[in-house]
Design a protein around this motif. Structure first.
Motif, mmCIF file in Angstrom:
data_model
loop_
_atom_site.group_PDB
_atom_site.id
_atom_site.type_symbol
_atom_site.label_atom_id
_atom_site.label_comp_id
_atom_site.label_asym_id
_atom_site.label_seq_id
_atom_site.Cartn_x
_atom_site.Cartn_y
_atom_site.Cartn_z
ATOM 1 N N MET A 1 0.835 -1.194 0.000
ATOM 2 C CA MET A 1 0.000 0.000 0.000
ATOM 3 C C MET A 1 0.876 1.253 0.000
ATOM 4 S SD MET A 1 -3.185 0.636 2.482
ATOM 5 C CE MET A 1 -3.171 -1.101 2.832
ATOM 6 N N ILE A 3 1.965 5.235 0.213
ATOM 7 C CA ILE A 3 1.634 6.465 0.916
ATOM 8 C C ILE A 3 1.634 7.605 -0.087
ATOM 9 C CG2 ILE A 3 2.396 8.064 2.683
ATOM 10 C CD1 ILE A 3 2.580 5.906 4.408
ATOM 11 N N ASP A 134 -11.377 -0.796 4.049
ATOM 12 C CA ASP A 134 -10.171 -0.580 4.846
ATOM 13 C C ASP A 134 -10.178 0.795 5.516
ATOM 14 O OD1 ASP A 134 -9.485 -3.025 3.955
ATOM 15 O OD2 ASP A 134 -7.778 -2.390 2.722
ATOM 16 N N LEU A 137 -12.403 0.632 8.414
ATOM 17 C CA LEU A 137 -11.710 -0.089 9.490
ATOM 18 C C LEU A 137 -10.729 0.823 10.209
ATOM 19 C CD1 LEU A 137 -11.048 -3.511 7.725
ATOM 20 C CD2 LEU A 137 -12.302 -3.214 9.863
ATOM 21 N N ALA A 138 -10.029 1.646 9.425
ATOM 22 C CA ALA A 138 -9.024 2.520 10.024
ATOM 23 C C ALA A 138 -9.654 3.544 10.964
ATOM 24 C CB ALA A 138 -8.222 3.232 8.933
ATOM 25 N N GLU A 258 -16.853 -10.468 2.315
ATOM 26 C CA GLU A 258 -15.529 -10.957 1.944
ATOM 27 C C GLU A 258 -14.600 -11.009 3.159
ATOM 28 O OE1 GLU A 258 -12.532 -8.894 -0.908
ATOM 29 O OE2 GLU A 258 -14.494 -9.044 -1.876
ATOM 30 N N TYR A 259 -14.727 -10.021 4.034
ATOM 31 C CA TYR A 259 -13.873 -9.964 5.221
ATOM 32 C C TYR A 259 -14.415 -10.818 6.365
ATOM 33 C CZ TYR A 259 -10.712 -6.230 3.667
ATOM 34 O OH TYR A 259 -9.742 -5.500 3.027
ATOM 35 N N GLY A 260 -15.555 -11.466 6.131
ATOM 36 C CA GLY A 260 -16.133 -12.292 7.187
ATOM 37 C C GLY A 260 -16.818 -11.490 8.273
ATOM 38 N N MET B 1 -12.405 -14.140 4.419
ATOM 39 C CA MET B 1 -12.529 -14.185 5.884
ATOM 40 C C MET B 1 -11.242 -13.680 6.526
ATOM 41 S SD MET B 1 -14.653 -15.371 8.248
ATOM 42 C CE MET B 1 -14.911 -16.447 9.630
ATOM 43 N N LYS B 2 -11.354 -12.669 7.344
ATOM 44 C CA LYS B 2 -10.169 -12.108 8.000
ATOM 45 C C LYS B 2 -10.230 -12.384 9.495
ATOM 46 C CE LYS B 2 -8.710 -9.248 4.520
ATOM 47 N NZ LYS B 2 -8.225 -10.120 3.454
ATOM 48 N N LEU B 4 -9.184 -11.490 13.491
ATOM 49 C CA LEU B 4 -9.108 -10.230 14.232
ATOM 50 C C LEU B 4 -7.740 -9.582 14.060
ATOM 51 C CD1 LEU B 4 -11.015 -11.117 17.520
ATOM 52 C CD2 LEU B 4 -11.718 -9.566 15.704
ATOM 53 N N LEU B 7 -7.527 -7.931 10.684
ATOM 54 C CA LEU B 7 -8.284 -6.679 10.653
ATOM 55 C C LEU B 7 -7.477 -5.563 11.312
ATOM 56 C CD1 LEU B 7 -11.912 -7.789 11.581
ATOM 57 C CD2 LEU B 7 -11.051 -7.110 9.342
ATOM 58 N N GLU B 8 -6.831 -5.922 12.415
ATOM 59 C CA GLU B 8 -6.030 -4.932 13.135
ATOM 60 C C GLU B 8 -4.884 -4.434 12.252
ATOM 61 O OE1 GLU B 8 -7.477 -4.073 15.959
ATOM 62 O OE2 GLU B 8 -6.023 -2.434 15.900
ATOM 63 N N ILE B 10 -4.876 -4.326 9.005
ATOM 64 C CA ILE B 10 -5.447 -3.465 7.968
ATOM 65 C C ILE B 10 -5.707 -2.075 8.545
ATOM 66 C CG2 ILE B 10 -7.463 -3.059 6.516
ATOM 67 C CD1 ILE B 10 -7.721 -6.091 6.225
ATOM 68 N N ARG B 11 -6.250 -2.049 9.764
ATOM 69 C CA ARG B 11 -6.526 -0.761 10.406
ATOM 70 C C ARG B 11 -5.254 0.064 10.486
ATOM 71 N NH1 ARG B 11 -9.888 -3.681 14.409
ATOM 72 N NH2 ARG B 11 -12.018 -3.312 13.733
ATOM 73 N N SER B 13 -2.295 -0.184 8.856
ATOM 74 C CA SER B 13 -1.639 0.281 7.636
ATOM 75 C C SER B 13 -2.517 1.309 6.912
ATOM 76 C CB SER B 13 -1.314 -0.903 6.722
ATOM 77 O OG SER B 13 -2.507 -1.507 6.302
ATOM 78 N N THR B 14 -3.848 1.162 7.013
ATOM 79 C CA THR B 14 -4.706 2.125 6.345
ATOM 80 C C THR B 14 -4.640 3.473 7.052
ATOM 81 O OG1 THR B 14 -6.185 0.305 5.867
ATOM 82 C CG2 THR B 14 -7.000 2.500 5.384
ATOM 83 N N LEU B 15 -4.552 3.423 8.352
ATOM 84 C CA LEU B 15 -4.481 4.659 9.122
ATOM 85 C C LEU B 15 -3.260 5.465 8.711
ATOM 86 C CD1 LEU B 15 -6.160 5.995 11.224
ATOM 87 C CD2 LEU B 15 -4.719 5.026 12.999
ATOM 88 N N GLU B 16 -2.145 4.759 8.536
ATOM 89 C CA GLU B 16 -0.927 5.429 8.084
ATOM 90 C C GLU B 16 -1.186 6.159 6.782
ATOM 91 O OE1 GLU B 16 2.670 3.019 7.354
ATOM 92 O OE2 GLU B 16 2.356 2.391 9.447
#
Ligand SMILES: Cc1cc2nc3c(=O)[nH]c(=O)nc-3n(C[C@H](O)[C@H](O)[C@H](O)COP(=O)(O)O)c2cc1C
Lengths: 598, 125
Positions: A1, A3, A134, A137-138, A258-260, B1-2, B4, B7-8, B10-11, B13-16
């Motif tokens: 990903m 930046i 995503d 989620l963030a 997809e992410y469950g 299916m992810k 926990l 998911l954390e 993803i949170r 790296s996306t936050l960055e």
């Protein structure tokens, strides 16, 4: 990903989309590629920022520059000046109505429009890309679901919602936790949760904005609700006129699967939950809960009497918990931050924040979210920027067709469910339509009743026939044919319909008439007795005349489509009332302010 | 299916990635690069890319890179301002891509400006 050093957020809400934001996004991507900036600058389509008046809206981060009314041809300039060279394009920067200041270095939050706001339901709208799970989620997305499923019992979840004081944002204001509890208590092999995204109030568009800007918030909340009440399936009923909302919701549901986060055995806790979308055809009555559920079942969208309440016998005759979109939008935040945090905002009986859709005669048309208890004055003047063109405030309509019009003397009312009802209106879904001195209150009442007559499903007599009779009387009054006794007849019909109609639509249909009679009775009387419309709005009751300010320039006579204006050059002209069509073209044309309506 | 944990991740790296959209002005370190015609001509673009690269490599969350126009000292370009939260602005001049990793390591990460690259040093020389 990767930046990126800069993010360009382009509003993709319905308002900005219709003013061309999709073209802007294309153009940005083209221009960025031309300037080899595509690896450094990312363009993101977000949901609604709320300031629809200024659309299409573009925000450039990290500096937070807020560009308004951006046209495709402006994109080149923003790319070559701002994104390449770091120079803000000053002439496109949003100007604050209240302070006349440009937002240049200021943060978005400092703009007057946003300063008084507190965004919970709208927290992610205009901030994240709604089609990218995503990003949700963030922003702590699905953390509340995780918390509920892995560390709270079903009773604890319900208790938290109860204690938060959250009340239904769909209009009724019923305590949400209580509704969850009732449905939890119902015994059944199958239960459902449902989301009311029918949003039928003319002027309200907060539910659409939430679905467009933050669809995952609704999915997460519905899954939490499903866990709490013991439902494995949920339905979202959304009107087909909201294509962007439907599309984003569909994308979001697929991503969550997809992410469950939807499906079987979520987080390995054994909890199963999935969601389905059902499209409504845009009938107002289908927002009523029993009609809505019939519509989901594929039946005719007509209401039935309650009880049985949906919590006992709802969708497919199973216990069903229906909440409004905005109600759901608060749920994950309450679970995450706790009931006390939520209950610390608002008034004694109305907790948290409420989204209002500002429209009508107001400078900043758009969506605002404020703590309950904020006064009408703050919302209309401080956030909404007041009335345009120096006109005088007359009334604010709240609550849509079920609500009422409040006069200037009530502007300091702190807005919450109970205060609005006490003042003679209601919260409804949060539409706020501002009216100025040019609006005729009788005609406003007529407008809402006309809407109701169109939307009445016809199942019960009071609503089908009663509202029709009321509309006929109102039509008579605005056409100058009002009779003594009309007001009393309206009042009698209103009371009868209120107490005998089958569903909420009919029961509240007379409200616009009742409230305007309460606060603007003199306008009704002027129409009936003096055959005058004090606002000079009703065509049948007004006349255009030329005063002695006339210089005889002949401009009016030339623009009149009916040749109703005569007079010699350089002498005062005259309008023949028999020929005059009352189109107002002459008044618009006159440079001397010599033509008036009486 | 992810899971926990996934998911954390993803949170995080996306936050960055989207951090720059949050306007917690006080908390953020800002790197501002002069990118007017003079700056670009003097080579500001590779410098900026070097900053972005370095920041990404080190997963520095609270740093934004933005550009500004010409401030009138074109002979000193490429110029870069680094503003740590609550600290005064430090201006580096004649910045070259190979100087960037030192600025990031010593100044942005450890809070010690690289004096020899600053405008003060250049003016005194
Ligand atoms: C005529 C009529 C129209 C309604 N339209 C809507 C609507 O568009 N959206 C909505 O959420 N609730 C609407 N309601 C209220 C719903 O019946 C129901 O009370 C609400 O969806 C429950 O959710 P809440 O408790 O979260 O507010 C309407 C009610 C009536 C009587």
């Amino acid at each position: 990903m990767d930046i990126y050093r800069s993010h360009v957020l382009v509003c993709g809400g319905t308002g900005c989309s219709s003013s061309g934001s999709a073209t802007l996004i294309e153009r940005f991507n083209e221009k960025l590629a031309e300037n080899n900036l595509e690896k450094e600058v990312k363009v993101i389509r977000t949901g609604c920022f709320g300031l629809c008046e200024a659309g299409p809206v573009v925000i450039v981060y990290p500096d937070g520059t807020f560009y308004s009314r951006v046209k495709p041809e402006n994109v080149d300039e923003i790319v070559t000046e701002h994104l390449l060279k770091g120079r803000k394009v000053e002439h496109l920067v949003y100007t604050d109505h209240a302070t006349r200041e440009q937002n240049a270095e200021k943060a978005l939050e400092d703009i007057t429009f946003y300063k008084h706001q507190h965004r919970i339901a709208l927290r992610n709208c205009g901030v994240i890309d709604p089609e990218n799970i995503d990003e949700y989620l963030a922003m702590d997305g699905y953390r509340a679901l995780e918390k509920a499923l892995t560390s709270m019992t079903r009773e604890q979840v319900i208790d938290e919602i109860l204690k938060s004081g959250l009340r239904g944002r769909g209009g009724g204001g019923f305590p949400t936790g209580l509704k969850w509890k009732f449905t939890y208590n119902s015994q059944s092999d199958q239960k459902y949760v449902a989301c009311n995204a029918d949003e039928g109030d003319p002027g309200a568009f907060m539910d659409r904005s939430i679905l467009e800007g933050d669809p995952h918030a609704i999915i997460e909340a519905m899954a939490i609700a499903g866990y709490a009440i013991g439902a494995s399936e949920g339905y979202i009923y959304v009107r087909a006129e909201y294509p962007i909302a439907v599309k984003r919701l569909t994308v979001a549901i697929n991503q969550a699967r997809e992410y469950g986060l939807l499906g079987k055995d979520i987080f390995g806790t054994g909890f199963n939950f999935d969601l389905f979308i059902r499209l409504g055809a845009g009938a107002f009555v289908c927002g009523e809960e029993t009609a809505l559920m019939h519509s989901i079942e594929g039946k005719r969208g007509e209401p039935t009497t309650r009880p049985p309440f949906p919590a006992v016998k709802g969708l497919f005759a199973k216990p069903t918990m229906l909440n409004n979109v905005e109600t759901y939008a608060n749920v994950a935040q309450i679970i995450l931050h706790g009931a006390d945090w939520y209950a610390s905002m608002g008034t004694e009986k109305s907790k948290g924040t409420k989204v209002f859709a500002l429209g009508g005669k107001i400078n900043n048309t758009g969506l605002v979210e404020v703590p309950m208890g904020t006064t009408l004055r703050t919302i209309i003047y401080d956030i909404g920027g007041g009335i345009p063109n120096g006109k005088k405030f007359k009334a604010v309509q709240t609550g849509g067709p079920s609500g009422g019009c409040l006069p200037e003397s009530l502007l300091d009312t702190p807005v919450d469910y109970d205060n609005l009802i006490a003042a003679g209106s209601m919260m409804g879904s949060g539409g706020m339509i501002v009216m100025d001195e040019d609006n005729c209150m009788v005609d406003i009442a007529r407008f809402y009743l006309d809407f109701i007559c169109d939307e009445s499903c016809g199942k019960c007599t009071p609503c089908r026939i009663g509202t029709k009779r009321m509309l006929e009387i109102l039509n008579r009054i605005v056409n100058g044919k009002g009779k003594e006794g009309d007001i009393e007849k309206l009042e009698e019909l209103a009371q009868t319909i209120k107490s005998t109609a089958l569903c909420g639509l009919g029961q509240t249909a007379p409200n616009p008439v009742i409230s305007t009679l309460r606060f603007f009775r003199d306008e009704y009387e002027a129409h009936i007795r003096d055959k005058k419309c004090p606002a000079h709005h009703c065509q049948a009751l007004l006349q255009y005349v030329i005063t002695d300010k006339c210089r005889g320039c002949t401009a009016c006579a030339r623009v009149c489509p009916a040749q109703a204006i005569s007079g010699e050059v350089k002498k005062q002209h005259h309008i023949d009332p028999d020929k005059c069509l009352k189109c107002g073209a002459c008044m618009e044309k006159c440079r001397f302010g010599a033509i008036v309506k009486i | 299916m992810k899971s926990l944990a996934e998911l954390e991740a993803i949170r995080k790296s996306t936050l960055e990635r989207i951090n720059l959209r949050k306007e917690e002005k006080g908390e953020v370190t800002r790197v501002v690069i002069g990118m007017a015609t003079c700056g670009i001509a003097a080579g500001a673009r590779p410098v900026m890319l070097a900053f972005m690269d370095e920041i990404q490599k080190r997963h520095l969350e609270h740093v934004t890179v933005s550009q500004t126009g010409c401030i009138g000292m074109c002979r000193l370009e490429p110029m870069v301002d680094v503003i740590l939260p609550g600290k005064d602005k430090v201006t580096y001049v004649h910045v070259k891509p190979e100087m960037v990793s030192r600025i990031v390591a010593e100044h942005i990460v450890n809070g010690r400006p690289v004096d020899e690259y600053t405008i003060g040093a250049a003016e005194n020389a």
